[in-house]
Every structure is written in structure tokens, then in C-alpha cells.
Design a protein around this motif. Sequence first.
Motif, short mmCIF file in Angstrom:
data_model
loop_
_atom_site.label_atom_id
_atom_site.label_comp_id
_atom_site.label_asym_id
_atom_site.label_seq_id
_atom_site.Cartn_x
_atom_site.Cartn_y
_atom_site.Cartn_z
N VAL A 1 -50.67 -14.62 27.06
CA VAL A 1 -50.10 -15.91 26.71
C VAL A 1 -48.70 -15.97 26.79
O VAL A 1 -48.10 -15.16 26.15
CB VAL A 1 -50.47 -15.99 25.09
N VAL A 2 -48.01 -17.35 27.03
CA VAL A 2 -46.56 -17.34 27.30
C VAL A 2 -46.33 -18.65 26.25
O VAL A 2 -46.89 -19.64 26.20
CB VAL A 2 -46.09 -17.70 28.58
N ALA A 3 -45.26 -18.25 25.52
CA ALA A 3 -44.60 -19.26 24.75
C ALA A 3 -43.46 -19.69 25.10
O ALA A 3 -42.48 -18.92 24.94
CB ALA A 3 -44.78 -18.82 23.10
N PHE A 4 -43.05 -20.86 25.62
CA PHE A 4 -41.67 -21.43 26.05
C PHE A 4 -41.24 -22.07 24.86
O PHE A 4 -42.01 -22.88 24.06
CB PHE A 4 -41.88 -22.19 27.04
N ASN A 5 -39.92 -21.60 24.49
CA ASN A 5 -39.38 -22.55 23.56
C ASN A 5 -38.05 -23.16 24.05
O ASN A 5 -37.46 -22.70 24.72
CB ASN A 5 -38.73 -21.85 22.27
N PHE A 6 -37.76 -24.30 23.50
CA PHE A 6 -36.59 -25.38 24.00
C PHE A 6 -35.49 -25.51 22.99
O PHE A 6 -35.83 -25.74 21.94
CB PHE A 6 -37.33 -26.59 24.75
N CYS A 7 -34.47 -25.43 23.89
CA CYS A 7 -33.02 -25.78 22.87
C CYS A 7 -32.40 -27.19 23.25
O CYS A 7 -32.70 -27.42 24.46
CB CYS A 7 -31.99 -24.79 22.96
N ALA A 8 -31.86 -27.77 22.41
CA ALA A 8 -30.81 -28.96 22.84
C ALA A 8 -29.76 -28.21 23.43
O ALA A 8 -29.69 -27.03 23.73
CB ALA A 8 -30.59 -29.62 21.45
N GLY A 9 -29.03 -29.15 24.11
CA GLY A 9 -27.74 -28.99 24.93
C GLY A 9 -26.62 -28.03 24.11
O GLY A 9 -26.07 -27.29 24.72
N ASP A 10 -26.44 -28.31 22.79
CA ASP A 10 -25.85 -27.49 22.01
C ASP A 10 -26.30 -26.12 21.51
O ASP A 10 -25.63 -25.44 20.82
CB ASP A 10 -25.15 -28.22 20.79
N GLY A 11 -27.55 -25.75 21.86
CA GLY A 11 -28.32 -24.52 21.45
C GLY A 11 -29.18 -24.51 20.41
O GLY A 11 -29.65 -23.46 20.04
N THR A 12 -29.02 -25.63 19.69
CA THR A 12 -29.80 -25.77 18.51
C THR A 12 -31.29 -25.83 18.92
O THR A 12 -31.77 -26.22 19.86
CB THR A 12 -29.42 -26.77 17.55
N ASP A 13 -32.18 -25.05 18.10
CA ASP A 13 -33.56 -25.09 18.27
C ASP A 13 -34.29 -26.27 18.17
O ASP A 13 -33.95 -26.97 17.03
CB ASP A 13 -34.23 -24.05 17.41
N THR A 14 -34.96 -27.05 19.12
CA THR A 14 -35.68 -28.28 19.06
C THR A 14 -36.93 -27.94 18.35
O THR A 14 -37.44 -29.25 18.22
CB THR A 14 -35.82 -28.82 20.42
N GLU A 15 -37.48 -26.94 18.14
CA GLU A 15 -38.71 -26.63 17.63
C GLU A 15 -39.91 -27.10 18.74
O GLU A 15 -40.81 -27.26 17.92
CB GLU A 15 -38.78 -27.44 16.19
N ASP A 16 -39.30 -27.40 19.80
CA ASP A 16 -40.40 -27.82 20.76
C ASP A 16 -40.80 -26.57 21.26
O ASP A 16 -40.05 -25.78 21.92
CB ASP A 16 -39.75 -28.68 21.80
N GLU A 17 -42.43 -26.41 21.54
CA GLU A 17 -42.76 -25.06 22.01
C GLU A 17 -43.89 -25.46 22.96
O GLU A 17 -44.57 -26.39 22.64
CB GLU A 17 -43.09 -24.03 21.15
N VAL A 18 -44.27 -24.74 23.99
CA VAL A 18 -45.15 -25.04 24.94
C VAL A 18 -45.94 -23.66 25.09
O VAL A 18 -45.42 -22.52 25.46
CB VAL A 18 -44.81 -25.59 26.25
N PHE A 19 -47.21 -23.76 24.82
CA PHE A 19 -48.14 -22.45 24.83
C PHE A 19 -49.01 -22.48 26.12
O PHE A 19 -49.57 -23.59 26.30
CB PHE A 19 -48.88 -22.19 23.46
N THR A 20 -49.08 -21.42 26.78
CA THR A 20 -50.11 -21.57 28.10
C THR A 20 -50.68 -19.85 28.21
O THR A 20 -50.07 -18.96 27.95
CB THR A 20 -49.30 -22.00 29.36
N ASN A 21 -51.93 -19.93 28.64
CA ASN A 21 -52.47 -18.72 29.40
C ASN A 21 -52.91 -19.09 30.58
O ASN A 21 -53.88 -18.25 31.23
CB ASN A 21 -53.57 -18.43 28.45
N ASP A 22 -52.35 -20.03 31.17
CA ASP A 22 -52.50 -20.11 32.62
C ASP A 22 -52.06 -18.80 33.62
O ASP A 22 -51.28 -18.76 33.47
CB ASP A 22 -51.83 -21.34 33.36
N PRO A 23 -53.45 -18.34 34.24
CA PRO A 23 -53.15 -17.28 34.91
C PRO A 23 -51.55 -17.08 35.98
O PRO A 23 -51.16 -16.17 35.96
CB PRO A 23 -54.35 -16.91 35.91
N ASP A 24 -51.47 -18.27 36.41
CA ASP A 24 -50.42 -18.57 37.38
C ASP A 24 -48.86 -18.36 36.80
O ASP A 24 -48.18 -17.78 37.38
CB ASP A 24 -50.36 -19.62 38.57
N VAL A 25 -49.07 -19.11 35.58
CA VAL A 25 -47.70 -19.06 34.91
C VAL A 25 -47.41 -17.86 34.27
O VAL A 25 -46.32 -17.04 34.24
CB VAL A 25 -47.91 -20.03 33.79
N VAL A 26 -48.40 -17.16 33.57
CA VAL A 26 -48.29 -15.73 33.26
C VAL A 26 -47.83 -14.78 34.28
O VAL A 26 -46.97 -14.05 34.02
CB VAL A 26 -49.52 -15.35 32.49
#
Length: 251
Positions: free
Chosen positions: A203-228
Motif C-alpha cells: 500500500v502506498v500513501a501519497f501526501n501533498f503539501c502546499a507551495g510553502d511546504g505546509t501539510d494540506t492533509e490531502d492524502e491518496v492511498f492506493t494498492n494498485d500493483p503498477d503504482v506500488v
Amino acid sequence: MRVSLAFVGMDPDSPDLKCPAVYVHPDSGDFYFQGKTVTDPVTLAEVAKHSPLGADETVVRLPARMASIIAEAAAGTYEAGRIGHGPVDLMDLFAGVRHSAVHLEMRDTYDTEHPGFQDWLAGGSGRYDRSAWLDIVTSAVGRGAKIRRARVVSEPVTDYIRWEHMLTDENQAAGEEVRWLPRRRAFDLMLPGADFWMFDGRVVAFNFCAGDGTDTEDEVFTNDPDVVTRCIAAFEQVWERATPHKDYQPS
């Protein structure tokens, strides 16, 4: 009119995103099964021998350990109002990690308003209470999991990275392995567009930050075999080139 399905139960031991589940329609009593889509041609051929698959039909697999949950749905003995686990989060994945967790960090600045960073800039120790995170790492390592963190950084490094470097002794004391890779030595690696955690190579959990580096609390979880698979390759390529923390001195 929208009708809410009655949740019966989900697989308590799913190694991925805890997705296999059973539901019942409250009016019709129809069953809804959430599970892994079966794509194995041999298995599908066996199914077709008994009941041909229609164009709008699919076969899903639920683990045998869910037999009691399926039986509850069939007998109608489940109590009303059950609530499922809900959206997965990083802490859930850490709680269930069995073998490995890896983290790839690729930004030069995160939250510059962090009190610890501000204290360090002002000449203080920069230390702060990290016990909650360190306890999570210690627990996972105690279960036999290997925790690795790789950081890709620009040189000369930012003040934020110098602060992170100073704090990394605590990560290592908790059981993390940490390495650093100057961005100049990573230019030919095909890396993802966001930082990520990967758990047990599943399982991969991507996390995203704003331009200034602050955490946006936006996360994407995937177990897609190709992405993993691509994330495994990206992390291992960085790890192979990177310098262990004890040998890396920020320039």
C-alpha cells in the motif's frame, strides 16, 4: 430515494486497505459483497461451467475467515447500526505494518512555522516532544518491521533541512534507518511527484503539501500493483545511492 445499506462486517485481518466487506439492503434483503475482483482465467472458467458470467457481472473473492460475517448476513443476526472502519489513515497502516514501512521525502522545506523550527532559528535547541511519533516507530520495529526513511535534498541545504538533520538522531534511536541523497545525484532517477509512505510493499500513501511546504492533509492511498511497483523501484534506487545519516553532513 437513497437507501443506506446495512453494514454487516469487514475483514479484520486484511493486509491492505481492509476492503473486503459485506452489506445487506434493508428493504430487499439483497447482499452486497466488497472484495478483490477475480481475474484469474482458470478460476473464471470454473465459475462459468456452473453459471455463465453476464457482461455486467463480475466475480469477487472474500477470504475464508469472513465466513462468520457472511453467515450473519444470511441469517440476519447482525445488530442494526454497525459502523465500518471508515477511511483508512496513516496511523491505521502503521498499526498493521508487519514487515516494512518506507518513506520518501523530496521537499527542501515543510512547515516553517513549526514551533520547534522557530525555536532552532532563534538559537534554541529546536527539540520538541516527538514521543507520539517515536512510540509508533518503536512499536512497529518491536513487531519486527523495518522502517526506512530516504530524503532527497538540494545543496546547499535549507535551514529547514539542517533542523531536520539535527533531529534525526531521535528517529534513529527509535529504530528508523535514515539516508540522505543530494538532488544533484538523483537527477536521472524517475521519482514520483509527491512524498509517500509505503507499507509492507503493498500500500502506498501519497501526501501533498502546499507551495510553502505546509501539510494540506490531502492524502491518496492506493494498492494498485503498477503504482506500488514503481514506488518500490523509486525508493530502492534512492536508497542505494543515498548516504547513511551518520556519514552525511549538510553542506
